[in-house]
Design a protein around this motif. Structure first.
Motif, PDB file in Angstrom:
ATOM      1  N   ALA A 204       0.824  -1.214   0.000  1.00 21.25           N
ATOM      2  CA  ALA A 204       0.000   0.000   0.000  1.00 21.25           C
ATOM      3  C   ALA A 204       0.852   1.256   0.000  1.00 21.25           C
ATOM      4  CB  ALA A 204      -0.931  -0.013   1.215  1.00 21.25           C
ATOM      5  N   VAL A 205       1.951   1.254   0.767  1.00 18.68           N
ATOM      6  CA  VAL A 205       2.841   2.415   0.808  1.00 18.68           C
ATOM      7  C   VAL A 205       3.460   2.671  -0.562  1.00 18.68           C
ATOM      8  CG1 VAL A 205       5.050   3.224   1.701  1.00 18.68           C
ATOM      9  CG2 VAL A 205       3.341   2.319   3.270  1.00 18.68           C
ATOM     10  N   ILE A 206       3.902   1.618  -1.219  1.00 19.20           N
ATOM     11  CA  ILE A 206       4.508   1.777  -2.551  1.00 19.20           C
ATOM     12  C   ILE A 206       3.501   2.391  -3.522  1.00 19.20           C
ATOM     13  CG2 ILE A 206       5.404   0.520  -4.544  1.00 19.20           C
ATOM     14  CD1 ILE A 206       6.649  -1.472  -2.549  1.00 19.20           C
ATOM     15  N   VAL A 207       2.285   1.856  -3.522  1.00 22.55           N
ATOM     16  CA  VAL A 207       1.263   2.365  -4.447  1.00 22.55           C
ATOM     17  C   VAL A 207       0.947   3.823  -4.142  1.00 22.55           C
ATOM     18  CG1 VAL A 207      -1.131   2.125  -5.198  1.00 22.55           C
ATOM     19  CG2 VAL A 207       0.270   0.088  -4.842  1.00 22.55           C
ATOM     20  N   PHE A 208       0.775   4.162  -2.851  1.00 22.94           N
ATOM     21  CA  PHE A 208       0.382   5.531  -2.518  1.00 22.94           C
ATOM     22  C   PHE A 208       1.517   6.525  -2.740  1.00 22.94           C
ATOM     23  CE2 PHE A 208      -0.337   9.079   0.479  1.00 22.94           C
ATOM     24  CZ  PHE A 208      -1.517   9.546  -0.070  1.00 22.94           C
TER      25      PHE A 208
END
Length: 594
Positions: free
Chosen positions: A161-165
């Motif tokens: 999720a961190v990578i995507v955001f």
């Protein structure tokens, strides 16, 4: 005819408690897939329930058999019951009783527990009571693998999720022209999400579709073919529609006109808004959540654009044009409190008043009352209820867990509303992906034990290689759907904005990160906790705001407490019930006959 007809009653009770367990999975775990979408206002409750019904049921039926086999065979040693298979039937029933009773209590008090923890704890308790601790498969091929997945899943989901955001944040949201950048970034996300959804069906090899024999080339061709088709549909239909609505502020454009596709490029100039007419191109996704620290370069000034102003109700409440303003903390609290006062209650009261307006015995009265009782769980504004009347959530637990939400939300920056609108479309797709993955993974928590009961009752054997009957998958998927429609709102209210402030771009990142983790676990046959996945993804995205104060750590602690106590509580209930039954004296017989 069944091989063990004398145990028909065990099979009957198994059906009842498997239904209750699956109902609780729908009522408790549906929030894992749709709390983010509803909390960010990308979907209404009714829209979320319609999508969830299709995806949960489809995931359970098409891709639920592999994890069900893990639940049924990899927690306790099935071979230990070869001489007395009826004891295993009783054990699976006790596991369902313990799991479903604990889940019912948890759902009622708004505790988002892991349904996987619950059933695994129940089976472990049964195993210890029946054959001792040595009968439980504690090694890596059994329980240890499940325990490891519980600890690893939140971290992996948070990382995804961190990578995507972060890609979204620095590549789109914080650029000088975020809307145009978003229009060209969105098709990439559409392609990735479509590929993930296709992968969970094809790569996993759904037994009911007979895809296990597909070659790597066939699987990759199907995955990339679907992804390419979705991107093409975006370019043909959705791109011109969004460009016309968001870039040209076309207030005359209707939603159904997305079907016109390329013809929208040739549409004439946008007519001026008639005097006295208020038109809204996109909704304000941050309404009621005023942030005094918002960078005005990044956010649409709602008051500066007549096409994106709030509704007249919001204006009367004094919050129109609040997004991006440099208001004080006290003004933010007051605005949020005003936003969440009467609309929800008056909406529900109006819904109930309409239902009870006509006489009960009239056709109109019976229809209105039936509609009220069936839909009162979805005819509500969950975002407002998360804060509560006058900013004070109802109930002691909610008041403690969700107090000072305004202060927490102030630490989350707001972004351009039109750009956020782009991600609302993606959220529908990621929520559907997460829901499908949840149906495929978590249906096993109810139907794994039921499948064992049925197979022993029907064949008299404890074979671990028997397939899961399709009717059991349908039964579990239907029970999950009923649970989410009737009581799923309770946990959706308790999550979402009570963890951190949601918006479509953040919710998309959370859902995609959690879905990727669940799909990976489903492929490996690991019954991981979807609750842990979405919680880890939410915390990861919340920390991307740059401060730990953007996260409600009291709610995180509440959730972790549920994880910790679920396994032992379910194990004690199931193991205690199993021990009492198998060790109970046979009353009325002589000691020599016992």
């Amino acid at each position: 005819m069944a091989a063990l007809p004398m145990f028909d009653y065990i099979f009957a009770f198994g059906l009842i408690f498997a239904f209750l367990d699956a109902w609780n999975i729908g009522a408790n775990d549906v929030a894992n897939s749709f709390a983010t979408s509803v909390s960010s206002r990308s979907l209404t409750m009714k829209q979320a329930m319609l999508i969830a019904t299709v995806c949960e049921f489809g995931g359970a039926v098409l891709a639920g058999s592999r994890v069900a086999d893990t639940i049924r065979n990899k927690v306790i040693s099935v071979s230990a019951f070869n001489d007395n298979p009826s004891v295993l039937m009783l054990g699976m029933l006790c596991a369902l009783v313990g799991s479903s009773l604990w889940l019912t209590v948890s759902t009622k008090i708004g505790l988002p527990v892991s349904t996987t923890h619950s059933i695994v704890g129940g089976i472990i308790g049964v195993g210890v009571a029946a054959i001792g601790s040595d009968g439980v498969q504690w090694g890596w091929s059994g329980v240890s693998q499940i325990f490891a997945a519980w600890f690893i899943a939140p971290g992996i989901a948070g990382a995804f999720a961190v990578i995507v955001f972060l890609i979204t944040k620095y590549g789109v949201l914080e650029r000088k022209d975020p809307l145009r950048r978003g229009l060209w970034m969105i098709p990439v996300y559409f392609g990735v999400t479509a590929a993930v959804l296709t992968m969970v069906i094809v790569w996993k090899g759904a037994a009911s579709l007979d895809l296990d024999d597909w070659t790597a080339g066939q699987i990759l061709g199907c995955v990339f073919g679907v992804a390419g088709g979705v991107v093409a549909l975006y370019a043909i239909f959705l791109l011109p529609f969004l460009y016309r609505r968001l870039v040209f502020d076309d207030w005359t454009l209707k939603n159904w006109e997305v079907l016109k596709g390329p013809m929208l490029w040739r549409r004439g100039p946008v007519p001026e808004v008639p005097e006295g007419v208020r038109q809204q191109v996109v909704q304000d996704y941050y309404r009621g959540h005023v942030n005094p620290h918002t960078n005005p370069i990044l956010a649409n000034e709602i008051s500066a654009d007549p096409n994106t102003q709030n509704s007249s109700v919001e204006k009367d409440q004094g919050i129109a044009g609040a997004t991006g303003s440099q208001s004080s903390s006290s003004s933010a609290h007051q605005a949020e409190a005003q936003q969440n006062t009467s609309p929800v209650l008056s909406q529900q009261e109006a819904f109930r008043a309409k239902a009870f307006k006509d006489p009960a015995l009239s056709a109109q009265g019976m229809y209105a009352r039936a509609k009220y009782y069936l839909l009162r769980g979805v005819e509500r504004d969950v975002v407002a209820e998360q804060v509560g009347t006058n900013g004070k959530p109802k109930g002691f637990a909610a008041s403690f867990l969700a107090k000072d939400l305004s202060k927490m939300h102030e630490h989350v920056p707001h972004y351009d509303n039109k750009t956020e609108h782009l991600y609302s479309f993606l959220q529908v797709m990621t929520a559907a992906t997460a829901s499908f993955a949840h149906g495929a993974n978590d249906v096993s928590n109810a139907i794994g034990p039921l499948s064992a009961i049925y197979l022993i009752w029907n064949t008299g054997e404890t074979s671990s290689k028997s397939p899961v009957p399709i009717w059991i998958l349908v039964f579990g998927g239907a029970a999950i759907s009923i649970g989410l429609w009737t009581y799923g709102y309770n946990l959706i209210i308790n999550l979402g904005n009570r963890l951190t402030l949601h918006s479509p771009s953040r919710g998309f990142s959370m859902e995609l990160g959690a879905a990727l983790t669940v799909i990976l676990a489903t492929r490996l046959g690991l019954p991981i906790s979807t609750t842990q996945c979405i919680t880890g993804a939410t915390v990861g995205v919340g920390l991307c705001s740059g401060t730990w104060r953007a996260i409600n750590w009291r709610m995180i602690g509440w959730i972790y407490m549920g994880w910790i106590i679920t396994l032992p509580v379910a194990g004690i209930i199931s193991g205690g019930l199993m021990g009492i039954i198998i060790n109970a004296p046979r009353w009325g017989l002589q000691p020599s006959e016992i």
